[in-house]
Design a protein around this motif. Structure first.
Motif, mmCIF file in Angstrom:
data_model
loop_
_atom_site.group_PDB
_atom_site.id
_atom_site.type_symbol
_atom_site.label_atom_id
_atom_site.label_comp_id
_atom_site.label_asym_id
_atom_site.label_seq_id
_atom_site.Cartn_x
_atom_site.Cartn_y
_atom_site.Cartn_z
ATOM 1 N N GLU A 182 4.774 4.590 4.020
ATOM 2 C CA GLU A 182 3.441 4.764 3.224
ATOM 3 C C GLU A 182 3.583 5.505 2.012
ATOM 4 O O GLU A 182 2.913 5.595 1.064
ATOM 5 N N ILE A 183 4.767 6.441 1.965
ATOM 6 C CA ILE A 183 4.816 7.172 0.909
ATOM 7 C C ILE A 183 6.585 7.204 0.484
ATOM 8 O O ILE A 183 7.312 7.408 1.464
ATOM 9 N N ALA A 184 6.781 7.320 -0.920
ATOM 10 C CA ALA A 184 8.108 7.429 -1.409
ATOM 11 C C ALA A 184 8.548 8.799 -1.317
ATOM 12 O O ALA A 184 7.856 9.679 -1.693
ATOM 13 N N SER A 185 9.690 8.860 -0.871
ATOM 14 C CA SER A 185 10.241 10.188 -0.749
ATOM 15 C C SER A 185 10.042 11.013 -2.294
ATOM 16 O O SER A 185 9.896 12.285 -2.225
ATOM 17 N N GLY A 186 10.317 10.266 -3.284
ATOM 18 C CA GLY A 186 10.178 10.848 -4.726
ATOM 19 C C GLY A 186 8.769 11.435 -4.840
ATOM 20 O O GLY A 186 8.607 12.271 -5.529
ATOM 21 N N VAL A 187 7.827 10.745 -4.230
ATOM 22 C CA VAL A 187 6.466 11.380 -4.392
ATOM 23 C C VAL A 187 6.315 12.571 -3.268
ATOM 24 O O VAL A 187 5.598 13.490 -3.648
ATOM 25 N N LEU A 188 6.606 12.278 -1.977
ATOM 26 C CA LEU A 188 6.262 13.316 -1.106
ATOM 27 C C LEU A 188 6.999 14.730 -1.549
ATOM 28 O O LEU A 188 6.515 15.797 -1.109
ATOM 29 N N ASP A 189 8.068 14.681 -2.039
ATOM 30 C CA ASP A 189 8.773 15.940 -2.516
ATOM 31 C C ASP A 189 8.450 16.284 -3.767
ATOM 32 O O ASP A 189 9.208 17.224 -4.301
ATOM 33 N N GLY A 190 7.821 15.462 -4.701
ATOM 34 C CA GLY A 190 7.515 15.614 -5.889
ATOM 35 C C GLY A 190 6.839 16.556 -6.491
ATOM 36 O O GLY A 190 6.162 17.498 -5.436
ATOM 37 N N PRO A 191 6.383 16.759 -7.755
ATOM 38 C CA PRO A 191 5.883 17.856 -8.222
ATOM 39 C C PRO A 191 4.100 17.829 -7.859
ATOM 40 O O PRO A 191 3.471 18.882 -8.044
ATOM 41 N N ARG A 192 3.733 16.686 -7.626
ATOM 42 C CA ARG A 192 2.194 16.377 -7.588
ATOM 43 C C ARG A 192 1.962 16.709 -5.912
ATOM 44 O O ARG A 192 0.935 16.670 -5.406
ATOM 45 N N ARG A 194 -5.056 10.915 -12.303
ATOM 46 C CA ARG A 194 -5.071 11.907 -13.139
ATOM 47 C C ARG A 194 -3.721 12.709 -13.566
ATOM 48 O O ARG A 194 -3.088 12.738 -12.107
ATOM 49 N N PRO A 195 -3.240 13.162 -14.476
ATOM 50 C CA PRO A 195 -1.991 14.050 -14.433
ATOM 51 C C PRO A 195 -1.765 14.887 -13.715
ATOM 52 O O PRO A 195 -0.805 15.216 -13.101
ATOM 53 N N ASP A 196 -3.134 15.620 -13.438
ATOM 54 C CA ASP A 196 -2.925 16.644 -12.540
ATOM 55 C C ASP A 196 -3.318 16.339 -11.157
ATOM 56 O O ASP A 196 -3.901 17.282 -10.335
ATOM 57 N N VAL A 197 -3.270 15.186 -10.817
ATOM 58 C CA VAL A 197 -3.657 14.815 -9.549
ATOM 59 C C VAL A 197 -2.895 15.602 -8.320
ATOM 60 O O VAL A 197 -1.495 16.033 -8.587
ATOM 61 N N ILE A 198 -3.376 15.724 -6.968
ATOM 62 C CA ILE A 198 -2.553 16.216 -6.101
ATOM 63 C C ILE A 198 -2.483 15.310 -4.814
ATOM 64 O O ILE A 198 -3.415 14.478 -4.687
ATOM 65 N N VAL A 199 -1.288 15.056 -4.228
ATOM 66 C CA VAL A 199 -0.861 13.970 -3.481
ATOM 67 C C VAL A 199 -0.891 14.616 -2.073
ATOM 68 O O VAL A 199 -0.232 15.825 -1.785
ATOM 69 N N MET A 200 -1.713 14.197 -1.348
ATOM 70 C CA MET A 200 -1.885 14.721 0.013
ATOM 71 C C MET A 200 -1.363 13.868 1.129
ATOM 72 O O MET A 200 -1.406 12.659 1.222
ATOM 73 N N HIS A 201 -0.829 14.317 2.262
ATOM 74 C CA HIS A 201 -0.366 13.613 3.312
ATOM 75 C C HIS A 201 -0.730 14.669 4.501
ATOM 76 O O HIS A 201 -0.042 15.710 4.459
ATOM 77 N N CYS A 202 -1.377 14.419 5.673
ATOM 78 C CA CYS A 202 -1.465 15.129 6.818
ATOM 79 C C CYS A 202 -0.093 15.641 7.491
ATOM 80 O O CYS A 202 -0.156 16.315 8.137
ATOM 81 N N LEU A 203 0.818 14.534 7.284
ATOM 82 C CA LEU A 203 2.200 14.639 8.105
ATOM 83 C C LEU A 203 1.746 14.315 9.557
ATOM 84 O O LEU A 203 0.803 14.773 9.943
ATOM 85 N N PHE A 222 0.732 -1.033 -0.020
ATOM 86 C CA PHE A 222 -0.173 -0.100 0.049
ATOM 87 C C PHE A 222 0.736 1.324 -0.027
ATOM 88 O O PHE A 222 0.517 2.239 0.270
ATOM 89 N N GLN A 223 2.001 0.999 -0.481
ATOM 90 C CA GLN A 223 2.887 2.477 -0.509
ATOM 91 C C GLN A 223 2.335 3.206 -1.728
ATOM 92 O O GLN A 223 2.248 2.675 -2.833
ATOM 93 N N VAL A 224 2.330 4.588 -1.483
ATOM 94 C CA VAL A 224 2.267 5.511 -2.437
ATOM 95 C C VAL A 224 3.405 5.799 -2.966
ATOM 96 O O VAL A 224 4.237 6.664 -2.529
ATOM 97 N N ASN A 225 3.715 5.287 -4.141
ATOM 98 C CA ASN A 225 5.062 5.453 -4.960
ATOM 99 C C ASN A 225 4.700 6.062 -6.284
ATOM 100 O O ASN A 225 3.690 6.256 -6.846
ATOM 101 N N GLU A 226 5.866 6.354 -7.287
ATOM 102 C CA GLU A 226 5.552 6.830 -8.424
ATOM 103 C C GLU A 226 4.709 5.923 -9.371
ATOM 104 O O GLU A 226 3.860 6.440 -10.162
ATOM 105 N N ALA A 227 4.946 4.571 -9.300
ATOM 106 C CA ALA A 227 4.123 3.574 -10.029
ATOM 107 C C ALA A 227 2.552 3.979 -9.879
ATOM 108 O O ALA A 227 2.023 3.931 -10.664
ATOM 109 N N LEU A 228 2.307 3.900 -8.461
ATOM 110 C CA LEU A 228 0.832 4.077 -8.223
ATOM 111 C C LEU A 228 0.455 5.534 -8.578
ATOM 112 O O LEU A 228 -0.621 5.617 -9.046
#
Ligand code: CP
Ligand code: NVA
Length: 300
Positions: free
Chosen positions: A266-276, A250-259, A239-245
């Protein structure tokens, strides 16, 4: 006038929810106005017995910006830790404070404080709900997407307190919410109730993410569950939120995490720090949302 609490999203009407979200966006867009001090002379109490970075600091700064003051109380340092009755504590604090925000384990405990207190009580997180988080997340969704309606919001991970409050929000506001949780970690049946056509559960992360406008996750091990951490790491491994998932959304998805996030769990650093990712905007927005919430409860 009867005091108003904020204990769950379920207790508020869609208009009340969206009014506070809109007020927070207006506060953000207006910029800082040092002459505006609507809560001058008011005092917020924060009674926490779980850790916090964002909620505590954003509430304190919100109160400061609105001209008011805050008193932070660790529950263990109060006489509650020596068995003073909750009723007595709630009634005494009501004589000093104008509003009280509580972060603790038991939702029932917060609701009981609210019953005895003569002042508004805010739920700043329990094991069951995190309603303030969802108000500020709705603000972030509206800020980024223009509206919270007609969206697909995907949740990947634990059916936890944050997920529970998202379920309440979906019921109130009607957006599509698809939650992908491992077997045994679905949201509680009493929160799901009889279900709703716009809320779906699955054990397949791809189903929650495919075509999503918003993708949300949270830690696999929440505060108070540390003894289960090793088992949870195994149970959630798919259930990790990574680049493949994220690529399924959608290409304009926003990725959220309450922190706070556990990077590479649960989340790859590339996604957490990434453009979405919008996680820092989410964190910032808590300050405006909490100010709008305090102004609503104290002045409306
Ligand atoms: N998101 C959130 O509530 O963060 P804290 O636990 O740091 O307050
Ligand atoms: N689900 C997390 C949220 C922290 C803000 C927890 O309860 O620990």
């Amino acid at each position: 006038m009867k005091k108003k609490d904020f204990l769950t999203i379920r207790d508020w009407t869609p208009d009340e929810i969206m009014a506070v979200v809109q007020q927070a966006l207006t506060l953000k867009q207006s910029g800082r106005d040092l002459a505006r001090r609507p809560l001058e002379g008011y005092t917020l109490g924060l009674m926490f017995d779980k850790a916090s970075t964002r909620t505590r600091v954003s509430f304190e700064v919100a109160m400061l910006r609105a001209g008011g003051g805050t008193i932070f109380l660790s529950r263990h340092d109060t006489q509650l830790s020596r068995n003073e009755a909750l009723k007595d504590t709630a009634q005494v604090l009501s004589r000093y404070l104008d509003v009280l925000a509580i972060r603790t384990y038991s939702q029932e405990w917060v609701e009981e404080v609210a019953r005895w207190a003569d002042i508004p009580v805010i739920n700043a997180l329990t094991d069951l709900y995190h309603p303030c988080q969802i108000l500020s997340d709705l603000m972030t969704v509206k800020e980024k997407k223009g509206s919270v309606r007609n969206l697909k919001i995907g949740w990947v991970g634990d059916g936890n307190n944050v997920a529970h409050s998202w379920i309440h929000a979906a019921r109130k506001l009607g957006f599509e919410l698809v939650l992908a949780c491992p077997p045994g970690y679905a949201p509680k049946p009493e929160v799901l109730g009889e279900g709703a056509p716009n809320i779906r559960l699955t054990t397949d992360p791809a189903e929650a993410v495919r075509g999503a406008d918003v993708l949300n996750t949270d830690v696999w091990t929440s505060m108070g569950q540390d003894a289960e951490r090793e088992k949870r790491l195994q149970d959630f491994s798919r259930f990790q939120v990574n680049e493949a998932l994220v690529a399924l959304a959608r290409p304009d998805v926003i990725v959220m995490h309450c922190l706070p996030a556990h990077r590479e769990e649960e989340i790859a650093s590339g996604v957490l720090d990434g453009p979405r990712s919008v996680v820092l905007d989410q964190a910032e927005n808590k300050m405006y949302l909490h100010q709008a919430l305090l102004e609503t409860l104290l002045l409306a």
